[in-house]
Design an enzyme around this catalytic site. Structure first.
Site, PDB file in Angstrom:
ATOM      1  N   SER A   1       0.825  -1.219   0.000  1.00  0.00           N
ATOM      2  CA  SER A   1       0.000   0.000   0.000  1.00  0.00           C
ATOM      3  C   SER A   1       0.854   1.262   0.000  1.00  0.00           C
ATOM      4  CB  SER A   1      -0.916   0.007   1.230  1.00  0.00           C
ATOM      5  OG  SER A   1      -0.147  -0.024   2.423  1.00  0.00           O
ATOM      6  N   LYS A   2       2.127   1.139   0.360  1.00  0.00           N
ATOM      7  CA  LYS A   2       2.992   2.310   0.470  1.00  0.00           C
ATOM      8  C   LYS A   2       3.330   2.937  -0.886  1.00  0.00           C
ATOM      9  CE  LYS A   2       3.360   2.171   4.966  1.00  0.00           C
ATOM     10  NZ  LYS A   2       2.766   3.222   5.823  1.00  0.00           N
ATOM     11  N   ASP A   3       3.081   2.201  -1.969  1.00  0.00           N
ATOM     12  CA  ASP A   3       3.252   2.808  -3.295  1.00  0.00           C
ATOM     13  C   ASP A   3       2.407   4.067  -3.421  1.00  0.00           C
ATOM     14  OD1 ASP A   3       4.860   0.686  -3.955  1.00  0.00           O
ATOM     15  OD2 ASP A   3       3.574  -0.081  -5.554  1.00  0.00           O
TER      16      ASP A   3
END
Length: 346
Positions: free
Chosen positions: A47-49
């Site tokens: 999710s950090k993208d």
């Protein structure tokens, strides 16, 4: 601009629009319908993208970043990988301060993506000069022209999820979501997603997942940071020994704490029952679902979305390693059938 026939200009155009998949086996016997938001479908496998691209592009828009500059960040691994990936495409240098709790798999991945990595001791206070927070600040001061992402205290962290994850979940559930369950570390994912969902329907219940050894649950309940709550734990990317301003505690209805051991077994169980190869924090979120179901949180009309933040490949030396599990004391009589004993044939 995206080209026809699903051909993309670069890897960054694949960020977002991750699938929502129904959980069928691991939730058997629970009331309600359960769905996993599988963030490992992002190109950087987490999710950090979303926050890496959003924060960097905002810095570009404001003229803070230019080609050849250096981006610095503190990370448990996933944000660092995403920043390194975005930096490659956009032409930036990347320096990362990581916790020693970060798996060797993640650290190797960061180096593979061209990042310069500083490994800092995990079990020191946030204001200790050796902590990855303080090391990142020092590196930022030493590198002129650098930008410090500072995800724990950056409002753009939650803003990224308000603009992407929240709308995606709302659309994918046709607005029928009743519960959101997500782990809280920096708090960006749960906060931004919650803000959007509650804007659409204030009755959506948002439940944060915290670790034993972290201060978030008690702070949510008392608004006091109790340092007596702090002690070492193993789950990466979950919980904190400080209060991140990126967390909107008002958007979260309550927190549930989970243990290292139960979360580790839940991670393995997801793979064995649903065929989803996801990470340790996903197991923590699933463990929270189990506890909530046992407490009677859900009914037949509940539509629960649980966020699985990253991919299992980043934990091969941890929860998916029998040796690591045994070393931690996580294999007991109940779980001994999961241990493969190999006899050498002479």
């Amino acid at each position: 601009m995206k080209q026809k026939n699903q051909v993309f200009n670069n890897i960054l155009e694949l960020i977002g629009q991750t699938p929502l998949v129904k959980l069928n086996n691991i939730t058997s016997g629970f009331r309600g319908e359960f769905y996993a938001k599988i963030e490992s479908f992002n190109p950087g496998h987490s999710s950090k993208d979303r926050i890496a691209l959003h924060i960097i592009e905002e810095a570009e828009r404001k003229g803070i970043l230019k080609s050849g500059d250096t981006i610095i960040e503190t990370t448990s691994g996933n944000t660092g990988f995403s920043i390194a990936m975005v930096s490659i495409i956009k032409g930036y240098n990347c320096i990362l301060a990581v916790s020693s709790k970060t798996s060797a798999d993640k650290i190797d991945m960061l180096k593979t993506m061209g990042a310069k990595v500083y490994v800092c001791p995990a079990h020191v206070s946030a204001d200790d000069e050796r902590s990855y927070y303080q090391v990142a600040k020092r590196l930022h001061e030493e590198h002129k022209g650098s930008v410090y992402i500072n995800q724990y205290f950056n409002a753009l962290n939650s803003d990224a999820h308000f603009k992407s994850t929240g709308p995606e979940i709302w659309e994918q559930t046709d607005g029928e979501i009743t519960h959101l369950i997500a782990c809280s570390g920096t708090g960006g994912t749960i906060s931004g997603t919650a803000q959007y969902l509650k804007q659409q329907n204030s009755n959506v219940k948002v439940i944060g997942v915290d670790a034993y050894g972290s201060v978030l649950k008690k702070y949510h309940e008392t608004k006091e940071l109790d340092k007596n709550e702090i002690y070492p734990y193993r789950i990466e990317g979950l919980g904190k020994n400080l209060i991140p301003t990126a967390t909107d505690f008002n958007a979260i209805d309550k927190f549930v704490k989970v243990t290292d051991e139960e979360s580790a077994h839940a991670t393995r169980e997801i793979a064995l029952t649903e065929g989803m190869f996801v990470g340790y924090t996903s197991g923590a979120a699933m463990q929270a679902v189990k506890q909530l179901a046992e407490e009677g949180e859900f009914n037949e009309d509940s539509r629960i979305v649980v966020i699985f933040p990253d991919h299992g490949s980043r934990y091969m030396s941890k929860v998916f390693s029998d040796k690591w599990m045994e070393t931690q004391g996580f294999f007991d009589a109940k779980n001994e059938t999961q241990v493969n004993v190999v006899e050498h044939i002479k």
